[in-house]
Design an enzyme around this catalytic site. Structure first.
Site, short mmCIF file in Angstrom:
data_model
loop_
_atom_site.label_atom_id
_atom_site.label_comp_id
_atom_site.label_asym_id
_atom_site.label_seq_id
_atom_site.Cartn_x
_atom_site.Cartn_y
_atom_site.Cartn_z
N HIS A 31 -0.84 -5.30 3.53
CA HIS A 31 -2.06 -4.75 2.91
C HIS A 31 -1.95 -3.22 2.92
O HIS A 31 -2.93 -2.52 3.19
CB HIS A 31 -3.32 -5.17 3.67
N GLU B 112 -0.42 -5.38 -1.23
CA GLU B 112 -0.86 -6.74 -1.57
C GLU B 112 -0.20 -7.22 -2.86
O GLU B 112 0.18 -6.42 -3.71
CB GLU B 112 -2.40 -6.76 -1.72
N SER C 60 0.98 -11.42 4.81
CA SER C 60 0.08 -10.78 5.76
C SER C 60 0.58 -11.00 7.19
O SER C 60 1.69 -10.56 7.52
CB SER C 60 -1.34 -11.29 5.54
#
Lengths: 311, 311
Positions: free
Chosen positions: A169, A196, A127
């Protein structure tokens, strides 16, 4: 030789099928790994380091330690720098990438991460920890498929991944629009969107995909765009972008910007049938050579002998 | 000559800035328009026709009537066919495109829509009414950016738009994935995703965009994919897809599959400055020709004369 980069799209599986983290641990040296977890991006407390410590231990790496500069002064602390210098792997957690880059970029701590990369250690992050690896970093911005002027902000990342902008994401938060906006405004960047529980593993100019989702690549080399003149938050023209959606197992040449041929997967049943057919053909060729007769004659002769063969 | 097709991505503005519907009414003949509203896809009652009747009336078209076959038997009714034959515009509402195609495809009613298109009437539709216009129609399937095997179903549409597959609510429902899945499985189709309150207006081989959002085109001519062998619902490889995101005002050649040059918008201030600069240059050229001196000398001479000019 520089080490591999693990660019992970967030929410990587830590319990049932920790494919991505297992590969990270293996790349860091397995049972000999010394992994520095950098949780600076995270708003969570020491628990986040404990979680990765437990996962990495389960995957065989017992020497895992948190290294957490909280401001630029701490990012100059030689003790923290020394911990990075001793690591075989550096893992940056998720959270706020602007905080992470704001604290470490251009500091001795950031330089230590660079040094680790160059001496062959594996550097990875999920992330926020993925975004910061690129030279140009998505700071923030909303989701949406359609690129719009001003929908996202770019800041400087660590630049381990040069000439790229990484978003994460990617599928789950519908980030085509903001990645397209960035490459429309900066057509020399390659846009890399990571789903993800998925990683783009970059090593020696090759990007390999592992994990559950896909890595999406937007190559704007030949783009036609109105990004220089689009007003306010108008949808952008972005014509002629090369799009590559790469699931696990795909490899991509980052310099040539093209898919590399697959290693080749073969269906075992198909392979068995092919083997049998080849044996038949070889026998037929021998019979023809020996008997100096036509294949048709030979086939008829063999059929009369009652060979119970099927196509 | 065939008429224009209005492929509208759903949720078109009916009150404040009804750009898309205004263009539809104008194309259908404005105050002389006779518009058939086909609400077969909708689960709503006569209200849906009343709404479009009111909007079209406000936009100048007073002759608006609902024509609603509810099953294939009714789609053979000569009275309904005659109503389509009398229309200058046919508008298909949103709802369930499988119901719409199931009722009208391959019936006299469906043929009447084809006839209307070929004699130059405008045929349009929104959401379900957009999807049905393509030869290959998205039937249903979830959103998501990443294409996955089996994530969507394709059925036969009316085929007014040949060699295409249309998806709608494209940005709002995150439909990159399902459109990519379809073109990966059928690389001779052109994928067209239309945002809400946006129309792809197709006429004589050219697609023009109007409305608030964008039209996204996925051209898989050069795709490399594993769609023939991907298992279950695995993410698909889709490498080398040409992507075009086209905001309002863009035009695209559907046969050549490329953006057409913009008509050219000029900033009025920039144009005024350019005009002044050109006048200066012409005067300078005249002075040079007349005086047979160097430009530098002339400039100095004019500067001494005290011309109060700025760059």
């Amino acid at each position: 030789m520089s080490g591999p980069l693990f660019v992970i799209g967030g929410a990587e599986d830590k319990l049932r099928r920790p494919t991505v983290l297992r590969e990270f641990v293996e790349a860091a040296g397995g049972e000999h790994a010394r992994i520095a977890v950098v949780p600076t991006a995270s708003s969570l407390g020491p628990e986040i380091v404990e979680v990765y410590g437990a996962v990495f231990a389960k995957l065989g790496a017992l020497d895992v330690f948190g290294v957490r500069p909280e401001d630029r002064a701490q990012a100059g602390d030689p003790a923290l720098v020394a911990q990075i210098d001793a690591a075989t792997g550096v893992f940056m957690t998720g959270g706020n990438q602007l905080k992470l880059s704001g604290v470490v970029s251009g500091t001795p701590f950031g330089e230590a991460i660079w040094r680790a990369h160059r001496r062959g250690a594996v550097v990875g992050g999920t992330s926020a920890g993925a975004s910061i690896q690129s030279s140009h970093m998505v700071a923030f911005g909303p989701g949406g498929s359609t690129p719009k002027q001003r929908m996202t902000q770019v800041a400087a990342g660590l630049g381990l991944l040069e000439g790229c902008v990484v978003d994460q994401h990617f599928e789950q938060r519908n980030r085509y629009g903001r990645l397209l906006m960035i490459v429309a405004q900066s057509p020399h960047l390659l846009g890399i969107g990571v789903d993800e529980d998925t990683a783009a593993v970059v090593h020696e100019g090759t990007l390999r995909v592992t994990g559950r989702g896909a890595v999406t690549i937007l190559d704007p080399s030949a783009i036609v765009t109105n990004a220089h003149e689009a007003r306010r938050n108008a949808p952008l023209l972005a014509s002629g972008v090369q799009l590559h959606v790469l699931p696990a197992g795909s490899t991509f040449d980052l310099a040539e910007r093209r898919l590399l041929p697959a290693a080749g997967t073969t269906d075992p049943r198909e392979a068995a049938e092919l083997g049998a057919a080849n044996r038949d053909l070889r026998r037929l060729a021998r019979d023809i050579a020996a008997g100096d007769v036509s294949p048709t004659t030979l086939r008829r002769r063999r059929a009369r002998r009652g060979a119970a063969e099927h196509d």
